[in-house]
Design a protein around this motif. Sequence first.
Motif, mmCIF file in Angstrom:
data_model
loop_
_atom_site.group_PDB
_atom_site.id
_atom_site.type_symbol
_atom_site.label_atom_id
_atom_site.label_comp_id
_atom_site.label_asym_id
_atom_site.label_seq_id
_atom_site.Cartn_x
_atom_site.Cartn_y
_atom_site.Cartn_z
ATOM 1 N N SER A 25 19.067 -20.932 2.799
ATOM 2 C CA SER A 25 18.016 -20.090 3.363
ATOM 3 C C SER A 25 18.566 -19.025 4.308
ATOM 4 N N GLY A 26 17.731 -18.046 4.559
ATOM 5 C CA GLY A 26 18.084 -16.952 5.457
ATOM 6 C C GLY A 26 18.449 -15.701 4.677
ATOM 7 N N ASN A 27 18.669 -14.642 5.415
ATOM 8 C CA ASN A 27 18.969 -13.352 4.791
ATOM 9 C C ASN A 27 20.430 -13.194 4.405
ATOM 10 N N TRP A 28 21.307 -14.048 4.892
ATOM 11 C CA TRP A 28 22.729 -13.749 4.808
ATOM 12 C C TRP A 28 23.573 -14.672 3.951
ATOM 13 N N LYS A 29 23.192 -15.913 3.765
ATOM 14 C CA LYS A 29 24.076 -16.863 3.076
ATOM 15 C C LYS A 29 24.372 -16.443 1.640
ATOM 16 N N LEU A 30 23.372 -16.072 0.894
ATOM 17 C CA LEU A 30 23.599 -15.686 -0.497
ATOM 18 C C LEU A 30 24.431 -14.405 -0.603
ATOM 19 N N LEU A 36 32.101 -13.437 -1.499
ATOM 20 C CA LEU A 36 33.273 -14.294 -1.671
ATOM 21 C C LEU A 36 33.554 -14.641 -3.134
ATOM 22 N N TYR A 37 32.594 -14.401 -4.035
ATOM 23 C CA TYR A 37 32.853 -14.642 -5.456
ATOM 24 C C TYR A 37 33.937 -13.707 -5.981
ATOM 25 N N GLU A 38 34.190 -12.602 -5.275
ATOM 26 C CA GLU A 38 35.248 -11.671 -5.683
ATOM 27 C C GLU A 38 36.621 -12.183 -5.283
ATOM 28 N N GLY A 39 36.681 -13.203 -4.427
ATOM 29 C CA GLY A 39 37.965 -13.771 -4.024
ATOM 30 C C GLY A 39 38.036 -14.000 -2.523
ATOM 31 N N THR A 40 39.170 -14.506 -2.084
ATOM 32 C CA THR A 40 39.422 -14.818 -0.685
ATOM 33 C C THR A 40 39.351 -13.543 0.149
ATOM 34 N N LYS A 41 38.700 -13.650 1.303
ATOM 35 C CA LYS A 41 38.532 -12.485 2.170
ATOM 36 C C LYS A 41 38.675 -12.868 3.629
ATOM 37 N N ARG A 42 38.997 -11.885 4.427
ATOM 38 C CA ARG A 42 39.028 -12.068 5.869
ATOM 39 C C ARG A 42 37.665 -11.695 6.430
ATOM 40 N N PHE A 43 37.439 -12.099 7.677
ATOM 41 C CA PHE A 43 36.146 -11.943 8.335
ATOM 42 C C PHE A 43 35.628 -10.503 8.241
ATOM 43 N N LYS A 44 36.474 -9.542 8.623
ATOM 44 C CA LYS A 44 36.030 -8.140 8.666
ATOM 45 C C LYS A 44 35.720 -7.591 7.274
ATOM 46 N N GLN A 45 36.418 -8.096 6.255
ATOM 47 C CA GLN A 45 36.118 -7.670 4.889
ATOM 48 C C GLN A 45 34.702 -8.098 4.507
ATOM 49 N N GLY A 52 24.727 -4.771 7.484
ATOM 50 C CA GLY A 52 23.664 -5.102 8.421
ATOM 51 C C GLY A 52 23.854 -6.402 9.173
ATOM 52 N N ILE A 53 24.838 -7.209 8.801
ATOM 53 C CA ILE A 53 25.044 -8.487 9.475
ATOM 54 C C ILE A 53 25.912 -8.266 10.714
ATOM 55 N N SER A 54 25.531 -8.899 11.817
ATOM 56 C CA SER A 54 26.331 -8.819 13.040
ATOM 57 C C SER A 54 27.487 -9.818 12.941
ATOM 58 N N ASP A 55 28.522 -9.584 13.726
ATOM 59 C CA ASP A 55 29.654 -10.516 13.735
ATOM 60 C C ASP A 55 29.218 -11.900 14.184
ATOM 61 N N LYS A 56 28.315 -11.957 15.153
ATOM 62 C CA LYS A 56 27.826 -13.252 15.646
ATOM 63 C C LYS A 56 27.103 -14.016 14.535
ATOM 64 N N MET A 57 26.249 -13.327 13.796
ATOM 65 C CA MET A 57 25.502 -13.964 12.709
ATOM 66 C C MET A 57 26.439 -14.358 11.573
ATOM 67 N N LEU A 58 27.400 -13.508 11.249
ATOM 68 C CA LEU A 58 28.348 -13.830 10.186
ATOM 69 C C LEU A 58 29.136 -15.084 10.547
ATOM 70 N N SER A 59 29.568 -15.174 11.789
ATOM 71 C CA SER A 59 30.307 -16.351 12.246
ATOM 72 C C SER A 59 29.450 -17.612 12.116
ATOM 73 N N LYS A 60 28.195 -17.528 12.529
ATOM 74 C CA LYS A 60 27.271 -18.661 12.447
ATOM 75 C C LYS A 60 27.053 -19.090 10.992
ATOM 76 N N GLU A 61 26.811 -18.119 10.130
ATOM 77 C CA GLU A 61 26.532 -18.423 8.730
ATOM 78 C C GLU A 61 27.767 -19.002 8.034
ATOM 79 N N LEU A 62 28.945 -18.469 8.332
ATOM 80 C CA LEU A 62 30.173 -19.008 7.744
ATOM 81 C C LEU A 62 30.398 -20.452 8.175
ATOM 82 N N LYS A 63 30.110 -20.755 9.432
ATOM 83 C CA LYS A 63 30.248 -22.138 9.918
ATOM 84 C C LYS A 63 29.300 -23.074 9.176
ATOM 85 N N GLU A 64 28.062 -22.628 8.947
ATOM 86 C CA GLU A 64 27.094 -23.454 8.223
ATOM 87 C C GLU A 64 27.505 -23.628 6.760
#
Length: 115
Positions: A25-30, A36-45, A52-64
């Motif tokens: 769920s949410g706007n960002w997980k999918l 990431l289906y394109e391959g391994t990536k770093r945070f900034k990529q 539109g995603i903030s770094d704080k939200m990206l960090s939270k979603e990646l942890k989940e």
Amino acid sequence: MEKRNIVKCHASGIRAVKDAMDVLSGNWKLPILTSLYEGTKRFKQISREVEGISDKMLSKELKELEMNQLVKRTVLDTFPPKVEYELTEHAATLEKLLDAMRDWGLLHRQKIVGK
């Protein structure tokens, strides 16, 4: 509307759909998973690709996503340390779902917006 065999057992099917929605769920997980289906990536990529995603939200979603075993986080032994994210084998089971959602989204956009 024709009934389809979407779920074998009504109650367990509803629970299964709810479980899936809880994880995705949410706007960002999918969009993160799609990136990431394109391959391994770093945070900034990932941050650049998921507009539109903030770094704080990206960090939270990646942890989940990591907690739900969909994303693997690897800290590389470099200076400064680099962190990479990749999909797990478990995440590969979502490929058909994401493809179907993309196809439906394109169809829906065409029907509603005309593009």
